[in-house]
Design a protein around this motif. Structure first.
Motif, mmCIF file in Angstrom:
data_model
loop_
_atom_site.group_PDB
_atom_site.id
_atom_site.type_symbol
_atom_site.label_atom_id
_atom_site.label_comp_id
_atom_site.label_asym_id
_atom_site.label_seq_id
_atom_site.Cartn_x
_atom_site.Cartn_y
_atom_site.Cartn_z
ATOM 1 N N VAL A 1 4.122 -3.877 3.143
ATOM 2 C CA VAL A 1 3.079 -4.515 3.001
ATOM 3 C C VAL A 1 1.851 -4.322 3.643
ATOM 4 C CG1 VAL A 1 3.231 -7.353 3.254
ATOM 5 C CG2 VAL A 1 5.150 -6.182 2.170
ATOM 6 N N LEU A 2 0.427 -4.694 3.557
ATOM 7 C CA LEU A 2 -0.472 -4.849 4.361
ATOM 8 C C LEU A 2 -0.949 -5.771 4.593
ATOM 9 C CD1 LEU A 2 -2.707 -1.828 1.924
ATOM 10 C CD2 LEU A 2 -1.092 -1.520 4.261
ATOM 11 N N PHE B 1 -3.857 4.563 -7.785
ATOM 12 C CA PHE B 1 -3.943 3.666 -6.711
ATOM 13 C C PHE B 1 -3.949 3.689 -5.448
ATOM 14 C CE2 PHE B 1 -1.752 2.214 -10.411
ATOM 15 C CZ PHE B 1 -0.629 1.965 -9.237
ATOM 16 N N ASP B 2 -5.020 2.781 -4.611
ATOM 17 C CA ASP B 2 -3.497 3.137 -3.232
ATOM 18 C C ASP B 2 -3.727 1.211 -2.757
ATOM 19 O OD1 ASP B 2 -6.112 4.811 -2.717
ATOM 20 O OD2 ASP B 2 -7.597 3.695 -2.593
ATOM 21 N N ALA B 3 -3.553 0.929 -3.918
ATOM 22 C CA ALA B 3 -2.088 -0.841 -3.450
ATOM 23 C C ALA B 3 -1.874 -1.048 -4.047
ATOM 24 C CB ALA B 3 -2.494 -1.555 -2.385
ATOM 25 N N GLY C 1 0.846 -1.543 -0.173
ATOM 26 C CA GLY C 1 -0.360 0.120 -0.236
ATOM 27 C C GLY C 1 0.433 1.517 -0.471
ATOM 28 N N ARG C 2 0.358 2.465 -0.665
ATOM 29 C CA ARG C 2 0.789 3.813 -0.309
ATOM 30 C C ARG C 2 0.966 4.116 0.840
ATOM 31 N NH1 ARG C 2 -2.796 7.918 0.263
ATOM 32 N NH2 ARG C 2 -5.110 7.777 -0.756
ATOM 33 N N ALA D 1 -4.208 2.311 5.564
ATOM 34 C CA ALA D 1 -4.289 1.001 5.928
ATOM 35 C C ALA D 1 -5.383 0.232 5.175
ATOM 36 C CB ALA D 1 -5.124 0.796 7.368
ATOM 37 N N LEU D 2 -5.245 -1.412 5.767
ATOM 38 C CA LEU D 2 -5.962 -2.243 4.749
ATOM 39 C C LEU D 2 -7.344 -1.499 3.990
ATOM 40 C CD1 LEU D 2 -5.787 -4.875 3.091
ATOM 41 C CD2 LEU D 2 -5.820 -5.855 5.082
#
Length: 315
Positions: free
Chosen positions: A172-173, A155-157, A97-98, A102-103
């Motif tokens: 790493v989420l 994008f977010d991830a 993720g950026r 959070a996930l």
């Protein structure tokens, strides 16, 4: 391709950190080669055709998702190319993720289409509202996320290899998000046509067979050429030619080497029935599992048959 042959300038589906690069680095001599990332499979193969690279490493098949259409379609058309060897890479994905996300906050995820297909179940369970953005490769998605200006992230991830997350510094989420543990992707090293790698007894041959006209029994005509000669097919897929609905070719992997009598006989028969058949190479299998050949389809049996016919004609 002999084990001590120089790779020279070798392109691969990039950017750095892709599973394709991992497959290339497993080839003997890769440490001494010039490795050049390409933005897509067609671009990697075009570099070989144009003489800008000596070889290209590209994905061709995944144990979960099947054939990689970009590779199957490209090597079946245009200037001839030859597969020289194959490599197998076990695939495992992380969700990177950026920073600061959070996930639970992930709404947009990017990766390669084949990677997305392998994590869809995990996404449905953990991020059911997330939107998917296609990327040229798993590594490209992670690099795009890492290099975007803050506030302008596309994008977010990203779904990528653990190594890429480490290289880019993205948090790493989640780890091990693949739906099928132990999935494997098969990669092939491609060059311009030349001498065949030596027969090892554990070989594979790849070819494409076009259907000039669609008629009942067309597929059986192809399969019969292998069945009657005791040749096992490890993969067969139909692909559209792009010239219209109902126009297809078959992409085939078979167990055996062109130097074998039975394989040569099958290829000759296919060429007689389907003149557009394209030979894409005979090369060692990555698993090194010996191919069992029955006595009646062995080289000795073929030679004995020819001698018998020659003797009859000489009467």
């Amino acid at each position: 391709m002999s084990p001590d042959a120089a790779l020279g300038r070798c392109t691969f589906l990039g950017p750095s950190g892709t599973f394709t690069e991992a497959a290339l680095r497993a080839v003997p001599g890769a440490d001494a080669a010039e490795l050049v990332p390409a933005s897509s499979v067609p671009m990697a193969l075009a570099a070989v055709r144009d003489g800008e690279a000596d070889h290209a490493m590209v994905p061709i098949e995944n144990s979960v998702e099947g054939g990689v259409s970009a590779t199957l379609d490209d090597i079946a058309s245009g200037e001839d190319l030859q597969i020289l060897r194959e490599e197998l890479v076990r695939i495992s994905f992380v969700l990177a993720g950026r920073p600061g996300v959070a996930l639970a906050d992930v709404r947009r995820v990017s990766t390669h289409t084949h990677a997305w297909a392998q994590v869809r179940g995990w996404m449905r369970e953990h991020l059911p509202e997330a939107e998917y953005t296609p990327s040229g490769s798993t590594a490209a998605a992670a690099h795009a996320l890492a290099e975007a200006a803050r506030g302008a992230e596309p994008f977010d991830a990203a779904v990528c290899a653990p190594l890429v997350a480490e290289q880019t510094g993205l948090p790493v989420l989640a780890r091990g998000i693949e739906d099928v543990s132990g999935a494997v992707t098969r990669f092939v090293l491609v060059g311009r046509p030349g001498p065949l790698p030596a027969m090892t007894g554990s070989d594979k041959t790849t070819l494409t067979v076009p259907l000039p006209d669609d008629h009942p029994g067309a597929l059986r005509e192809i399969l019969d050429q292998f069945a009657t000669r005791g040749i096992n097919l490890s993969r067969i897929e139909s692909r559209p030619t792009g010239s219209g609905l109902g126009k297809y070719f078959f992409s085939i992997d078979l167990e055996g080497h062109l130097a074998e009598e039975r394989v040569g006989a099958a290829m000759a028969a296919l060429h007689r029935i389907f003149p557009g058949v394209r030979f894409l190479g005979s090369y060692p299998r990555a698993e090194h599992r010996a191919v069992t050949v029955s006595r009646r389809t062995s080289d000795e049996a073929y030679r004995a048959g020819r001698e018998w016919v020659r003797a009859l004609r000489a009467r």
